[in-house]
Write a protein that holds these residues in place. Structure first.
Motif, PDB file in Angstrom:
ATOM      1  N   ASP A 160      11.986 -10.566  -4.277  1.00 29.07           N
ATOM      2  CA  ASP A 160      12.795 -11.766  -4.049  1.00 29.07           C
ATOM      3  C   ASP A 160      11.907 -12.989  -4.217  1.00 29.07           C
ATOM      4  OD1 ASP A 160      14.997 -10.242  -3.551  1.00 29.07           O
ATOM      5  OD2 ASP A 160      14.834 -10.343  -1.366  1.00 29.07           O
ATOM      6  N   TYR A 161      12.433 -13.999  -4.921  1.00 26.00           N
ATOM      7  CA  TYR A 161      11.640 -15.196  -5.214  1.00 26.00           C
ATOM      8  C   TYR A 161      12.386 -16.437  -4.760  1.00 26.00           C
ATOM      9  CZ  TYR A 161       8.962 -18.634  -7.863  1.00 26.00           C
ATOM     10  OH  TYR A 161       8.188 -19.715  -8.224  1.00 26.00           O
ATOM     11  N   ASP A 162      11.721 -17.254  -3.970  1.00 21.35           N
ATOM     12  CA  ASP A 162      12.274 -18.519  -3.503  1.00 21.35           C
ATOM     13  C   ASP A 162      11.786 -19.625  -4.432  1.00 21.35           C
ATOM     14  OD1 ASP A 162      13.131 -20.775  -2.229  1.00 21.35           O
ATOM     15  OD2 ASP A 162      12.429 -20.206  -0.240  1.00 21.35           O
ATOM     16  N   THR A 163      12.678 -20.166  -5.253  1.00 27.74           N
ATOM     17  CA  THR A 163      12.280 -21.171  -6.239  1.00 27.74           C
ATOM     18  C   THR A 163      11.869 -22.487  -5.595  1.00 27.74           C
ATOM     19  OG1 THR A 163      14.607 -21.815  -6.494  1.00 27.74           O
ATOM     20  CG2 THR A 163      13.749 -20.166  -8.015  1.00 27.74           C
ATOM     21  N   VAL A 164      12.303 -22.737  -4.362  1.00 23.97           N
ATOM     22  CA  VAL A 164      11.947 -23.993  -3.697  1.00 23.97           C
ATOM     23  C   VAL A 164      10.506 -23.945  -3.191  1.00 23.97           C
ATOM     24  CG1 VAL A 164      12.496 -25.542  -1.793  1.00 23.97           C
ATOM     25  CG2 VAL A 164      14.342 -24.432  -3.067  1.00 23.97           C
ATOM     26  N   SER A 165      10.176 -22.884  -2.479  1.00 26.38           N
ATOM     27  CA  SER A 165       8.818 -22.756  -1.922  1.00 26.38           C
ATOM     28  C   SER A 165       7.882 -21.976  -2.828  1.00 26.38           C
ATOM     29  CB  SER A 165       8.884 -22.063  -0.558  1.00 26.38           C
ATOM     30  OG  SER A 165       9.383 -20.738  -0.696  1.00 26.38           O
ATOM     31  N   SER A 166       8.437 -21.332  -3.871  1.00 27.50           N
ATOM     32  CA  SER A 166       7.676 -20.490  -4.807  1.00 27.50           C
ATOM     33  C   SER A 166       6.983 -19.327  -4.109  1.00 27.50           C
ATOM     34  CB  SER A 166       6.659 -21.306  -5.597  1.00 27.50           C
ATOM     35  OG  SER A 166       5.601 -21.752  -4.795  1.00 27.50           O
ATOM     36  N   ILE A 167       7.569 -18.861  -3.015  1.00 29.54           N
ATOM     37  CA  ILE A 167       7.034 -17.710  -2.285  1.00 29.54           C
ATOM     38  C   ILE A 167       7.780 -16.454  -2.720  1.00 29.54           C
ATOM     39  CG2 ILE A 167       6.786 -16.628  -0.014  1.00 29.54           C
ATOM     40  CD1 ILE A 167       6.403 -19.390   1.163  1.00 29.54           C
ATOM     41  N   THR A 168       7.049 -15.407  -3.018  1.00 26.43           N
ATOM     42  CA  THR A 168       7.622 -14.133  -3.422  1.00 26.43           C
ATOM     43  C   THR A 168       7.561 -13.161  -2.252  1.00 26.43           C
ATOM     44  OG1 THR A 168       6.939 -14.455  -5.717  1.00 26.43           O
ATOM     45  CG2 THR A 168       7.443 -12.213  -5.033  1.00 26.43           C
ATOM     46  N   THR A 169       8.680 -12.495  -1.995  1.00 23.16           N
ATOM     47  CA  THR A 169       8.739 -11.468  -0.951  1.00 23.16           C
ATOM     48  C   THR A 169       8.895 -10.107  -1.619  1.00 23.16           C
ATOM     49  OG1 THR A 169       9.795 -13.035   0.563  1.00 23.16           O
ATOM     50  CG2 THR A 169       9.906 -10.700   1.137  1.00 23.16           C
ATOM     51  N   LEU A 170       7.995  -9.200  -1.293  1.00 22.80           N
ATOM     52  CA  LEU A 170       8.004  -7.855  -1.872  1.00 22.80           C
ATOM     53  C   LEU A 170       8.434  -6.854  -0.810  1.00 22.80           C
ATOM     54  CD1 LEU A 170       7.306  -5.811  -4.119  1.00 22.80           C
ATOM     55  CD2 LEU A 170       4.939  -5.842  -3.274  1.00 22.80           C
ATOM     56  N   TYR A 171       9.532  -6.138  -1.107  1.00 23.98           N
ATOM     57  CA  TYR A 171      10.022  -5.089  -0.216  1.00 23.98           C
ATOM     58  C   TYR A 171       9.767  -3.734  -0.875  1.00 23.98           C
ATOM     59  CZ  TYR A 171      12.696  -8.946   1.877  1.00 23.98           C
ATOM     60  OH  TYR A 171      13.071 -10.135   2.460  1.00 23.98           O
ATOM     61  N   VAL A 172       9.188  -2.813  -0.140  1.00 21.93           N
ATOM     62  CA  VAL A 172       8.939  -1.463  -0.641  1.00 21.93           C
ATOM     63  C   VAL A 172       9.550  -0.469   0.336  1.00 21.93           C
ATOM     64  CG1 VAL A 172       7.202   0.245  -1.242  1.00 21.93           C
ATOM     65  CG2 VAL A 172       6.827  -2.155  -1.813  1.00 21.93           C
ATOM     66  N   ARG A 173      10.391   0.414  -0.174  1.00 21.06           N
ATOM     67  CA  ARG A 173      11.041   1.440   0.642  1.00 21.06           C
ATOM     68  C   ARG A 173      10.333   2.771   0.444  1.00 21.06           C
ATOM     69  NH1 ARG A 173      14.779  -2.197  -0.946  1.00 21.06           N
ATOM     70  NH2 ARG A 173      16.406  -2.788   0.554  1.00 21.06           N
ATOM     71  N   ALA A 174      10.240   3.526   1.511  1.00 25.70           N
ATOM     72  CA  ALA A 174       9.644   4.867   1.459  1.00 25.70           C
ATOM     73  C   ALA A 174      10.185   5.667   2.628  1.00 25.70           C
ATOM     74  CB  ALA A 174       8.124   4.798   1.486  1.00 25.70           C
ATOM     75  N   TYR A 175       9.844   6.976   2.639  1.00 25.50           N
ATOM     76  CA  TYR A 175      10.402   7.871   3.649  1.00 25.50           C
ATOM     77  C   TYR A 175       9.433   8.121   4.794  1.00 25.50           C
ATOM     78  CZ  TYR A 175      14.051   8.428   0.265  1.00 25.50           C
ATOM     79  OH  TYR A 175      15.090   8.165  -0.604  1.00 25.50           O
ATOM     80  N   SER A 176       8.353   7.327   4.837  1.00 22.89           N
ATOM     81  CA  SER A 176       7.475   7.308   6.000  1.00 22.89           C
ATOM     82  C   SER A 176       6.862   5.929   6.083  1.00 22.89           C
ATOM     83  CB  SER A 176       6.385   8.382   5.901  1.00 22.89           C
ATOM     84  OG  SER A 176       5.433   8.036   4.922  1.00 22.89           O
ATOM     85  N   ALA A 177       6.485   5.526   7.279  1.00 22.77           N
ATOM     86  CA  ALA A 177       5.951   4.178   7.482  1.00 22.77           C
ATOM     87  C   ALA A 177       4.634   3.983   6.728  1.00 22.77           C
ATOM     88  CB  ALA A 177       5.760   3.918   8.968  1.00 22.77           C
ATOM     89  N   SER A 178       3.766   4.980   6.761  1.00 27.30           N
ATOM     90  CA  SER A 178       2.458   4.856   6.106  1.00 27.30           C
ATOM     91  C   SER A 178       2.613   4.784   4.591  1.00 27.30           C
ATOM     92  CB  SER A 178       1.563   6.031   6.485  1.00 27.30           C
ATOM     93  OG  SER A 178       2.155   7.271   6.094  1.00 27.30           O
ATOM     94  N   GLU A 179       3.542   5.560   4.031  1.00 24.01           N
ATOM     95  CA  GLU A 179       3.761   5.528   2.591  1.00 24.01           C
ATOM     96  C   GLU A 179       4.285   4.159   2.163  1.00 24.01           C
ATOM     97  OE1 GLU A 179       6.410   8.716   1.900  1.00 24.01           O
ATOM     98  OE2 GLU A 179       4.856  10.275   1.979  1.00 24.01           O
ATOM     99  N   ALA A 180       5.208   3.583   2.931  1.00 25.29           N
ATOM    100  CA  ALA A 180       5.730   2.263   2.600  1.00 25.29           C
ATOM    101  C   ALA A 180       4.617   1.222   2.599  1.00 25.29           C
ATOM    102  CB  ALA A 180       6.836   1.874   3.589  1.00 25.29           C
ATOM    103  N   HIS A 181       3.737   1.288   3.587  1.00 22.94           N
ATOM    104  CA  HIS A 181       2.609   0.353   3.652  1.00 22.94           C
ATOM    105  C   HIS A 181       1.663   0.564   2.487  1.00 22.94           C
ATOM    106  CE1 HIS A 181      -1.562  -0.608   4.781  1.00 22.94           C
ATOM    107  NE2 HIS A 181      -1.024  -1.696   5.301  1.00 22.94           N
ATOM    108  N   ASP A 182       1.328   1.806   2.199  1.00 22.17           N
ATOM    109  CA  ASP A 182       0.371   2.092   1.121  1.00 22.17           C
ATOM    110  C   ASP A 182       0.934   1.660  -0.232  1.00 22.17           C
ATOM    111  OD1 ASP A 182      -1.278   3.127   3.025  1.00 22.17           O
ATOM    112  OD2 ASP A 182      -0.777   5.222   2.623  1.00 22.17           O
ATOM    113  N   PHE A 183       2.218   1.925  -0.481  1.00 20.20           N
ATOM    114  CA  PHE A 183       2.831   1.517  -1.740  1.00 20.20           C
ATOM    115  C   PHE A 183       2.789  -0.002  -1.888  1.00 20.20           C
ATOM    116  CE2 PHE A 183       5.804   5.462  -1.983  1.00 20.20           C
ATOM    117  CZ  PHE A 183       4.697   6.247  -2.265  1.00 20.20           C
ATOM    118  N   ASN A 184       3.127  -0.692  -0.827  1.00 23.19           N
ATOM    119  CA  ASN A 184       3.163  -2.154  -0.868  1.00 23.19           C
ATOM    120  C   ASN A 184       1.773  -2.729  -1.093  1.00 23.19           C
ATOM    121  OD1 ASN A 184       3.610  -4.948  -0.313  1.00 23.19           O
ATOM    122  ND2 ASN A 184       5.374  -4.393   0.940  1.00 23.19           N
ATOM    123  N   ASP A 185       0.803  -2.208  -0.367  1.00 18.45           N
ATOM    124  CA  ASP A 185      -0.565  -2.723  -0.487  1.00 18.45           C
ATOM    125  C   ASP A 185      -1.134  -2.468  -1.877  1.00 18.45           C
ATOM    126  OD1 ASP A 185      -2.966  -3.861   0.932  1.00 18.45           O
ATOM    127  OD2 ASP A 185      -3.810  -1.953   0.275  1.00 18.45           O
TER     128      ASP A 185
END
Length: 380
Positions: free
Chosen positions: A145-170
């Motif tokens: 998701d990209y906010d054109t006003v602030s130019s901040i990008t938000t990255l969402y990553v879904r996974a089936y465990s909390a650690s996997e979601a964090h590792d994928f995102n990082d």
């Protein structure tokens, strides 16, 4: 008469029971079964999905911006780079990013685990386990998701465990930072290479101009026509002064002593001076090999050399500027929010999903019931 009324009442009751039975069958098919199926799936089968969120901004200190946040960043020496941000977005959702994720974190194996329900695992109910099918499956788990006003990008990553979601995102953020660094390196190399090519061209032109001028000097036996002409004219001027003094002496001697033997010597000297003046003047102008005739070609060569030297100086200055510019990092990917490790599954929303299916079923059942009742009424 009583029998007729009783028979009519019985028929009406039977018809009512039939309509109620049909309505019940519609209700069971449209409302009860889907709601029960959804309850079983979301209550006992659907796998928990954890969502890791991070935020970042891509900055470029060279570009200007008109937004409020852009003005704030500009006051600190940085501004946003919208075009480069879109490049990062495309990369995050690209096949190259998926390949690297699979190489480092075995994401295909993770998303194909038997612990994931059959409707969400890969390939699930499909027999297509190709990379393209996996890429389409991967797009469900990464959202940008990209906010054109602030130019901040938000990255969402879904996974089936909390650690996997964090590792994928990082890892996705690390890959994005590397992409930005590669863009910086490529821009630096291009900037310096273009400047170096211009310097080489300018050097060749300067060398050619200097060689042409040197060859002309050697061939025409001239160093600088203007200076040489000036020196030549100074010599001619002195000879003219000598000639004037000699002629003055001759005139005085003829007036005072016409038979003076010095008169012949002075006349010879005057004639020699005239010949020498004519010869030396001819070297300056009026002859094909005079300095004035050589000056035109010499001036053209000298002008070409001057232009070439200036071009070389400008190219050298541009190269120094390019090298100084290359020392600065042009693009920055700044992490505003680090990937977090979720402590609770955010999806699926079980009660909400069951409730939505029940409400939709009720709406559809009501519409179909009205349609069936209307058709039955018109039929009777």
């Amino acid at each position: 008469m009583a029998d007729t009324v009783a028979t009519s009442g019985t028929n009406w009751v039977n018809r009512l029971k039939g309509q109620i039975g049909r309505f019940n069958r519609i209700f069971i098919a449209i409302v009860a079964i889907p709601t029960l199926s959804a309850s079983v799936y979301f209550g006992f089968i659907a796998s928990d999905i954890y969502i890791s969120e991070s935020r970042f901004v891509v900055r470029n200190p060279q570009r200007q911006t008109q937004s409020t946040l852009g003005a704030l960043l500009q006051s600190t020496g940085f501004t946003r780079s919208q075009d480069d941000t879109y490049s990062v977005h495309d990369y995050l959702l690209s096949r190259d990013a998926l390949r690297e994720l699979d190489q480092q974190l075995q994401i295909r194996k993770t998303l194909s685990s038997s612990s994931i329900d059959v409707f969400n695992r890969f390939p699930g109910l499909s027999w297509d386990d190709s990379f393209e099918a996996f890429y389409k499956h991967y797009r469900k788990y990464v959202q940008v998701d990209y906010d054109t006003v602030s130019s901040i990008t938000t990255l969402y990553v879904r996974a089936y465990s909390a650690s996997e979601a964090h590792d994928f995102n990082d890892l996705l953020l690390q890959m994005s930072e590397r992409l930005v660094n590669n863009l910086n390196t490529r821009a630096r190399l291009d900037l310096i290479q273009v400047a170096e090519r211009e310097v080489l061209k300018a050097e060749d032109r300067a060398k050619d101009a200097a060689a042409a001028l040197s060859a002309y000097r050697d061939g025409q036996e001239v160093f600088d026509p203007d200076r040489q002409s000036m020196l030549q004219l100074q010599g001619v001027s002195k000879m003219r002064e000598d000639l004037l003094r000699t002629e003055t002496q001759i005139a005085q001697l003829r007036k005072i002593s016409p038979e003076n033997p010095q008169i012949s010597a002075l006349i010879y000297r005057a004639e020699s001076l005239r010949n020498e003046i004519t010869e030396e003047s001819g070297k300056v102008y009026g002859q094909l090999k005079s300095f004035s005739a050589k000056a035109k070609a010499y001036d053209q060569l000298q002008l070409e050399k001057s232009f070439a030297d200036r071009q070389l100086a400008t190219a050298m200055a541009s190269l120094d500027s390019a090298r100084n510019e290359a020392q600065r990092k042009q693009l920055y990917l700044e992490r505003l929010v680090q990937p977090h490790t979720p402590d609770k599954a955010m999806e699926p929303r079980r009660i909400r999903s069951i409730g939505m299916i029940f409400i939709l079923g009720m709406i559809l059942w009501g519409v179909l019931s009205l349609i069936v009742a209307s058709v039955k009424e018109h039929t009777n």
